[in-house]
Scaffold this active site. Structure first.
Site, PDB file in Angstrom:
ATOM      1  CG  ASP A   1       0.626 -18.961 -91.679  1.00 60.67           C
ATOM      2  OD1 ASP A   1       1.056 -19.762 -92.521  1.00 60.67           O
ATOM      3  OD2 ASP A   1      -0.206 -18.090 -91.949  1.00 60.67           O
TER       4      ASP A   1
ATOM      5  CB  SER B   1      -3.201 -15.775 -96.782  1.00 60.25           C
ATOM      6  OG  SER B   1      -3.707 -17.049 -96.532  1.00 60.25           O
TER       7      SER B   1
ATOM      8  CG  HIS C   1       0.835 -19.420 -96.194  1.00 57.24           C
ATOM      9  ND1 HIS C   1       0.308 -19.094 -94.955  1.00 57.24           N
ATOM     10  CD2 HIS C   1      -0.084 -19.031 -97.099  1.00 57.24           C
ATOM     11  CE1 HIS C   1      -0.877 -18.530 -95.115  1.00 57.24           C
ATOM     12  NE2 HIS C   1      -1.143 -18.482 -96.403  1.00 57.24           N
TER      13      HIS C   1
END
Length: 436
Positions: free
Chosen positions: A67, A285, A112
């Site tokens: 990620d 996600s 994120h």
């Protein structure tokens, strides 16, 4: 006469809806949320605390997360077993060939990825007094972390189309290839990938290597109503769609998609804002990360089960009760809404040690290219692979029995459905919205 006609017609319609709900797991429960926070509904509705109380926390399982850079020192991760691979796989701006760090406290760099880590291994501690962050579904798992994307970061050149520069060019795919290769070398059992990237022959070869060794690859479909992209298009990869607390598919990503394996929680779950405080996030996600954690819990309970057997269990044990394996013909729900309780109650070691996800439309690699053998993978996706053709009589009997059982509760559910108010909600995009 008209009243009788109305009752019969609508009862039949309701039973049809309920049968579909039974097959695909569309009837959800809404108990009080953990810590009183609505963003933790995924933790309550899926029985995560019960699994932890029974000793299944993901201990003994290694999950790789690929990620954005991670803020690994955030309080919510201070009890997690995380190893961050340094440096990351993208260049520092202005110095081609010099890799940027995989850790960062800049929210634009790392929100994120940090969110995904929290959903898997977080302890719920907030960064500020009185705040709560995500509680991880597999806090006992070992996390290996790899940074391959640097969206909206000052120290990396910014382009609306490029997340990772290497030697002045788009290096996203190369960074993913290197990170995935390293994750395999580091012994990952499960790899969580909440991003989109290309599907080159090099990446296909690496996916083949992972599948050959039984590693579980988990990705999401794209956060739009177009086709899926990147890792989701590969055969053998668990591809997740996202659902709401009310068991509805995430509206912005709702599309018929042959690549979808199942549907998991991902709408309005706890994420992070620009000050590292709590914020509701939405997208495929979160459902990808949560699913990776759920599968780790199953692996921790059944350590001798192979990755292929765990995937077999995933598609067999969707919904709220045992049922014939069935793929949504409209291609929205895949094999159904995933059920942690069902998977944990089912010993997967007797299932075929074969990855059943080699029937994606136009998907590569092919099964015989990976395993050097030919088997029959049903193209209808209505059975576990490999097997004979679906026994239609068994399927119809299951449907008939399901209808009879559901009829008993029809009156109650009519009242419930008529009185139920639609919960107001905003579709908040993930901070990594151009990924997954």
């Amino acid at each position: 006469m008209s009243s009788i006609h109305w009752n019969v017609k609508h009862t039949v319609r309701l039973l049809s809806v309920l049968l579909t709900a039974s097959l695909f797991g569309m009837i959800g429960m809404s108990p009080a949320t953990a810590d009183g926070n609505p963003g933790l509904w995924y933790f309550d509705d899926y029985g995560v605390q019960q699994a932890h109380d029974e000793g299944f926390t993901g201990k003994g399982v290694t999950i790789a997360i690929i990620d954005t850079p991670i803020y690994s020192d955030i309080p919510g991760l201070d009890s997690a077993d995380i190893t961050v691979h340094e440096p990351g796989y993208c260049d520092i701006s202005g110095t081609p060939g010099t890799r940027a760090p995989a850790t960062s406290t800049d929210p634009r760099a790392s929100t994120h990825g940090t969110e995904m880590a929290l959903l898997i291994a977080g302890n719920g501690k907030g960064s500020n007094p009185g705040e709560t962050t995500a509680r991880g579904v597999a806090p006992g798992a070992k996390i290996n972390y790899y940074a391959t994307s640097y969206r909206e970061v000052d120290f990396v050149e910014l382009s609306s189309d490029i997340n990772c520069f290497r030697n002045g060019e788009d290096g996203q795919e190369d960074s993913v290839i290197e990170a995935l290769s390293q994750a395999l070398k580091d012994g990952a059992d499960i790899i969580s990938m909440s991003f989109a990237t290309g599907s080159s022959p090099k990446l296909e070869d690496l996916v083949s290597e992972a599948l050959k060794t039984g590693v579980i690859l988990v990705s999401g479909t794209s956060n739009d109503k177009n086709r899926s992209m990147g890792m989701a298009s590969f055969n053998g990869v668990v591809t997740m769609q996202s659902e709401t607390k009310d068991s509805e598919i995430y509206a912005d990503a709702k599309k018929p998609d042959d690549s979808i394996t199942a549907v998991g929680p991902g709408v309005e779950v706890l994420g992070l804002d620009e000050h590292w405080g709590p914020k509701l996030i939405t997208g495929t996600s979160p459902s990808t990360a949560i699913t990776a954690g759920f599968l780790a819990l199953v692996k921790s309970k059944y350590p001798s089960a192979t990755g292929n057997q765990i995937i077999q269990s995933l598609i067999k044990n969707t919904g709220a009760s045992e049922h014939t394996v069935y793929y949504d013909p409209q291609k929205y729900w895949g094999y159904g809404s995933m059920s942690l309780n069902q998977m944990l109650s089912f010993d997967p070691t007797n299932l075929p040690d074969i990855n059943p996800l080699f029937n994606k439309l136009y998907g590569f690699p092919k099964y015989d290219d990976v395993f050097d053998e030919k088997i029959s993978i049903p193209t209808t996706k209505e059975t576990l692979a490999p097997s004979k053709e679906t026994d239609t009589s068994i399927l119809m009997l299951s449907i008939s029995l399901g209808g009879i059982l559901l009829a008993g509760g029809a009156v109650f559910l009519i009242i419930l459905l008529n009185s139920r108010r639609k919960r107001a909600r905003n579709s908040l995009p993930s901070t990594f919205e151009k990924g997954l």
